[in-house]
Design an enzyme around this catalytic site. Structure first.
Site, PDB file in Angstrom:
ATOM      1  N   SER A 101      38.245  41.373  42.019  1.00 55.41           N
ATOM      2  CA  SER A 101      37.852  42.570  40.958  1.00 55.41           C
ATOM      3  C   SER A 101      39.463  43.689  40.586  1.00 55.41           C
ATOM      4  CB  SER A 101      36.491  42.834  41.673  1.00 55.41           C
ATOM      5  OG  SER A 101      35.705  43.390  40.875  1.00 55.41           O
ATOM      6  N   ASP A 240      37.936  45.562  33.789  1.00 57.83           N
ATOM      7  CA  ASP A 240      38.364  44.850  35.120  1.00 57.83           C
ATOM      8  C   ASP A 240      38.973  44.063  35.147  1.00 57.83           C
ATOM      9  OD1 ASP A 240      35.980  44.048  35.983  1.00 57.83           O
ATOM     10  OD2 ASP A 240      35.733  44.334  37.784  1.00 57.83           O
ATOM     11  N   ASP A 242      38.994  40.760  36.402  1.00 55.24           N
ATOM     12  CA  ASP A 242      38.264  39.695  37.039  1.00 55.24           C
ATOM     13  C   ASP A 242      37.349  39.924  35.394  1.00 55.24           C
ATOM     14  OD1 ASP A 242      36.493  41.662  37.957  1.00 55.24           O
ATOM     15  OD2 ASP A 242      35.403  39.694  39.431  1.00 55.24           O
ATOM     16  N   ASP A 244      34.331  40.786  35.027  1.00 57.15           N
ATOM     17  CA  ASP A 244      33.318  41.212  35.184  1.00 57.15           C
ATOM     18  C   ASP A 244      31.951  42.020  35.146  1.00 57.15           C
ATOM     19  OD1 ASP A 244      33.229  42.762  37.400  1.00 57.15           O
ATOM     20  OD2 ASP A 244      32.940  41.167  38.965  1.00 57.15           O
TER      21      ASP A 244
END
Length: 446
Positions: A101, A240, A242, A244
């Site tokens: 992440s 960010d 990833d 999400d």
């Protein structure tokens, strides 16, 4: 939580904590769990963010899946919510996302996703952990060994899903700076917004495996703020690693966090599709709570973590939830937080209201908030620390309805987090520093 799995999968330093051996074992244990649940040859979707260690760990997870008799469908680089969406839409038995992440490039992690696109339950993760530590004598051979496969057009299906969420909205004439954090949204994010007609300046969108989250993305919004002002953009959006989560900023560079974005979406839903309520966490700014009260929108608060927000949504039936960090879940469209989807829904709300982002943010007035992480303390003794809680009560009496106090231990570090909100920044800072001092004095590390 178990030995390996925390609130968001397994995470740590790649090749030190998250080793290829562990990744292979998780792949094997996942398939063994699925086979015990009745799937004779599980089909597992795998995606990753672009950090260099992801290639190594992807190979190990694939090997583990195939070794246990499952087929591995490799998607390569894709946002976490894209893996969740495709796990469900392609009818896979499970999904795996390899990402840390917003963490630095040295870290990596493994998240497990169920067939509906939701994260595995705690019970299912516990079962995976049990099998991870148990020898497996029944190893498939011959044609029972799994295969590695690719699915043509899978990523395009996710992009089309995001574009469709905008409905008939046309973003021609809207200038957007999009910070992709040199992460998983570097291709998907700009593609979606450009298909909707927006003029997109993509920054931090050339991942090389080493530059993910490196001074860019939602954890470093100053990079976005400067680019928005320099480019004369209408707004900026940052993801960010990833993708999400999302942080936005107005044309003058003012940051718009997850609380404000959630308030904008909730207020818009109130006047369009209707909304039963919204779910957020205990860290949500008190200004958000005041705004929802003014709009007559019920709010449920949960522990910090998007999995707890999602649990609250399931229990309440509410279709909108999120966190201050920018994890926004719109369950009409997604099973998890999706930064690119949230950007689409935010732009849709702006367009349908005919308002700028700055104008939309007037829905809530943010109270000054101060967070102090008190390190080197015995967090396990917090519950019984009478002097600490007496100090908290005294602060709450002084603040009244104009502020609040939140103390909580970190889930992973020897830290107690002290958060205060007040009508002024000076008052919030003063109360936070006083309480942090009490925590430090009363809970010294052993």
């Amino acid at each position: 939580m178990g030995q390996y799995f925390g609130t968001d999968g397994v995470r740590g330093v790649a090749n030190e904590d998250i080793t290829p051996e562990l990744a292979l074992g998780i792949g094997r244990a996942l398939v063994r769990t699925l086979r015990e649940e009745g799937a004779p040859r599980p089909r597992v979707i795998i995606g990753r963010d672009p950090r260099a260690s992801g290639e190594m760990l992807e190979s190990a997870v694939v090997a583990g899946i195939c070794s246990a008799g499952g087929d591995a469908v490799v998607l390569d680089v894709l946002p976490t919510p894209g893996v969740a969406y495709l796990t469900a839409s392609l009818g896979a038995t499970a999904g795996v996302m390899i990402s840390a992440s917003h963490n630095p490039v040295a870290d990596n992690g493994i998240k497990l996703i169920g067939p509906t696109g939701h994260k595995l339950s705690d019970d299912e993760e516990t079962r995976v952990e049990e099998l991870l530590q148990r020898f497996d004598s029944d190893r498939p051979i011959g044609t029972r060994i799994g295969r590695k496969r690719h699915v043509a057009g899978a990523v395009e299906g996710y992009i089309a899903h995001l574009v469709a969420a905008a409905g008939a909205v046309d973003l021609r004439g809207v200038k957007i700076v999009l910070d992709c954090a040199n992460g998983a949204a570097s291709m998907v994010g700009p593609t979606v917004l450009r298909r909707l007609g927006a003029e997109v300046t993509a920054i931090a969108a050339i991942p090389d495996g080493t530059n993910i989250n490196d001074g860019v993305g939602s954890n470093h919004p100053e990079h976005l703020q400067g680019a928005v002002v320099r480019n004369g953009a209408d707004l900026g959006i940052a993801h960010d690693g990833d993708a999400d989560r999302i942080v936005a900023c107005t044309s003058d560079g003012t940051i718009v966090d997850g609380d404000a974005i959630l308030a904008i979406l909730a207020a818009h839903a109130k006047t369009t599709t209707g909304i039963d309520g919204v779910v957020t966490t205990v860290m949500t700014n008190l200004g958000f709570m005041h705004a929802m009260k003014d709009l007559d929108i019920p709010v449920i608060q949960t522990k910090v973590g998007d999995r707890y927000v999602l649990e609250g949504m399931h229990e309440s039936g509410y279709v909108l939830g999120g966190e201050q960090s920018g994890h926004i879940i719109a369950s009409e469209y997604a099973t998890t937080g999706d930064g690119v989807l949230t950007a689409v829904l935010l732009l849709k709300a702006m367009a349908e209201q005919g308002r700028t982002l700055d104008e939309c943010t007037t829905v809530m007035t943010r109270l000054p908030q101060v967070l102090i992480n008190v390190t080197g303390v015995d967090k396990s003794a917090l519950d019984d620390a009478t002097k600490v809680w007496d100090a908290v009560k005294a602060a709450e009496v002084e603040l009244g309805d104009s502020g609040r106090v939140l103390l909580r231990p970190s889930g992973t570090e020897p830290i107690v987090r002290v958060m205060t909100e007040a009508a002024t920044a000076d008052a919030a800072r003063s109360h936070a520093e006083t309480l942090a001092g009490v925590v430090k004095d009363v809970l010294p590390a052993g």
